[in-house]
Design a protein around this motif. Structure first.
Motif, PDB file in Angstrom:
ATOM      1  N   SER A 154      39.150  -9.391  32.044  1.00 30.84           N
ATOM      2  CA  SER A 154      40.295  -9.308  31.975  1.00 30.84           C
ATOM      3  C   SER A 154      40.855  -8.990  30.583  1.00 30.84           C
ATOM      4  O   SER A 154      41.784  -8.087  30.312  1.00 30.84           O
ATOM      5  CB  SER A 154      41.045 -10.912  31.944  1.00 30.84           C
ATOM      6  N   ALA A 160      45.817  -5.915  31.515  1.00 30.02           N
ATOM      7  CA  ALA A 160      45.943  -7.211  30.130  1.00 30.02           C
ATOM      8  C   ALA A 160      47.383  -6.855  29.751  1.00 30.02           C
ATOM      9  O   ALA A 160      47.986  -5.853  29.700  1.00 30.02           O
ATOM     10  CB  ALA A 160      44.642  -6.620  29.332  1.00 30.02           C
ATOM     11  N   THR A 200      47.212 -12.308  27.748  1.00 26.59           N
ATOM     12  CA  THR A 200      45.869 -12.383  28.305  1.00 26.59           C
ATOM     13  C   THR A 200      44.764 -11.872  27.355  1.00 26.59           C
ATOM     14  O   THR A 200      43.721 -12.446  27.338  1.00 26.59           O
ATOM     15  CB  THR A 200      45.599 -11.393  29.620  1.00 26.59           C
ATOM     16  N   ASP A 201      45.103 -10.822  26.547  1.00 28.06           N
ATOM     17  CA  ASP A 201      43.953 -10.540  25.329  1.00 28.06           C
ATOM     18  C   ASP A 201      43.866 -11.737  24.526  1.00 28.06           C
ATOM     19  O   ASP A 201      42.720 -11.855  24.241  1.00 28.06           O
ATOM     20  CB  ASP A 201      44.606  -9.350  24.492  1.00 28.06           C
ATOM     21  N   VAL A 251      44.215 -14.947  25.035  1.00 32.23           N
ATOM     22  CA  VAL A 251      43.308 -15.852  25.709  1.00 32.23           C
ATOM     23  C   VAL A 251      41.860 -15.483  26.005  1.00 32.23           C
ATOM     24  O   VAL A 251      40.995 -16.266  25.749  1.00 32.23           O
ATOM     25  CB  VAL A 251      44.105 -16.387  27.093  1.00 32.23           C
ATOM     26  N   ALA A 252      41.548 -14.348  26.287  1.00 30.94           N
ATOM     27  CA  ALA A 252      40.524 -13.763  26.769  1.00 30.94           C
ATOM     28  C   ALA A 252      39.443 -13.559  25.359  1.00 30.94           C
ATOM     29  O   ALA A 252      38.192 -13.993  25.421  1.00 30.94           O
ATOM     30  CB  ALA A 252      40.568 -12.340  27.368  1.00 30.94           C
ATOM     31  N   SER A 283      42.862 -16.139  31.943  1.00 30.71           N
ATOM     32  CA  SER A 283      42.970 -14.734  31.531  1.00 30.71           C
ATOM     33  C   SER A 283      42.809 -13.697  32.759  1.00 30.71           C
ATOM     34  O   SER A 283      43.652 -13.032  33.026  1.00 30.71           O
ATOM     35  CB  SER A 283      42.085 -14.364  30.247  1.00 30.71           C
TER      36      SER A 283
END
Length: 176
Positions: A32, A38, A42-43, A45-46, A83
């Motif tokens: 992800s 992305a 999301t970055d 969270v990942a 993510s």
């Protein structure tokens, strides 16, 4: 409703289950983070998931009663799933689902085996993301993943001999 006794229910998890599910979560986070879908959210969270899993996964495997490591791993797995649900899965999960069903290989194990190859193939197309990933994992991300596979006793792609001879051509259209 069954109450969960963290000290016995969670900590008695089979080592193979810990390794496979943990590698699946790490794969979700990496896929992800490096996805073309992305976003800054999301970055974030990942990256948090990757850090938690990098910190907790091996200690949770080595000492199943280590609640701090198990908690870090559980939070990392949750964040990795969040993510991936928002940035989409990558080639590993795209292959692991049909191949796992076709070959009877546990999903997390197959993700672990395919992850190093996917990282190698994707690195040139997401070079900055992989430099960030290297930094999050304290050096070479590929080497970090390879070390985990070795420590968990998960064979690499070459030693599994996973190739086209394992996949009956007559079954390919339904699993493609």
């Amino acid at each position: 409703i069954k109450e969960c006794d963290w000290s016995s229910d969670v900590c008695s998890s089979d080592l193979e289950v810990t390794a496979h599910s943990g590698m699946d979560a790490l794969c979700q986070a990496i896929e992800s983070f490096t996805s073309r879908h992305a976003t800054p959210v999301t970055d974030a969270v990942a990256c948090n998931a990757i850090c938690l899993l990098a910190r907790g996964l091996e200690p949770a495997y080595r000492a199943p009663d280590n609640l701090m490591a198990r908690t870090a791993t559980a939070w990392g797995a949750l964040l990795a799933g969040i993510s991936m649900a928002n940035a989409r899965a990558g080639v590993v999960h795209g292959l692991a689902h049909p191949l796992g069903a076709l070959l009877g290989i546990p999903h997390g194990c197959l993700c672990a085996v395919l992850l190093p190859l996917a990282m190698q193939l994707n690195r040139p197309f997401a070079a900055q993301k992989y430099r960030t990933l290297d930094g999050l994992l304290g050096g070479d991300a590929d080497a970090f993943v390879a070390r985990l596979l070795e420590r968990f006793g998960i064979p690499d792609r070459k030693s599994t001999r996973l190739n086209s001879s394992h996949i009956p051509l007559s079954r390919m259209p339904s699993s493609a």
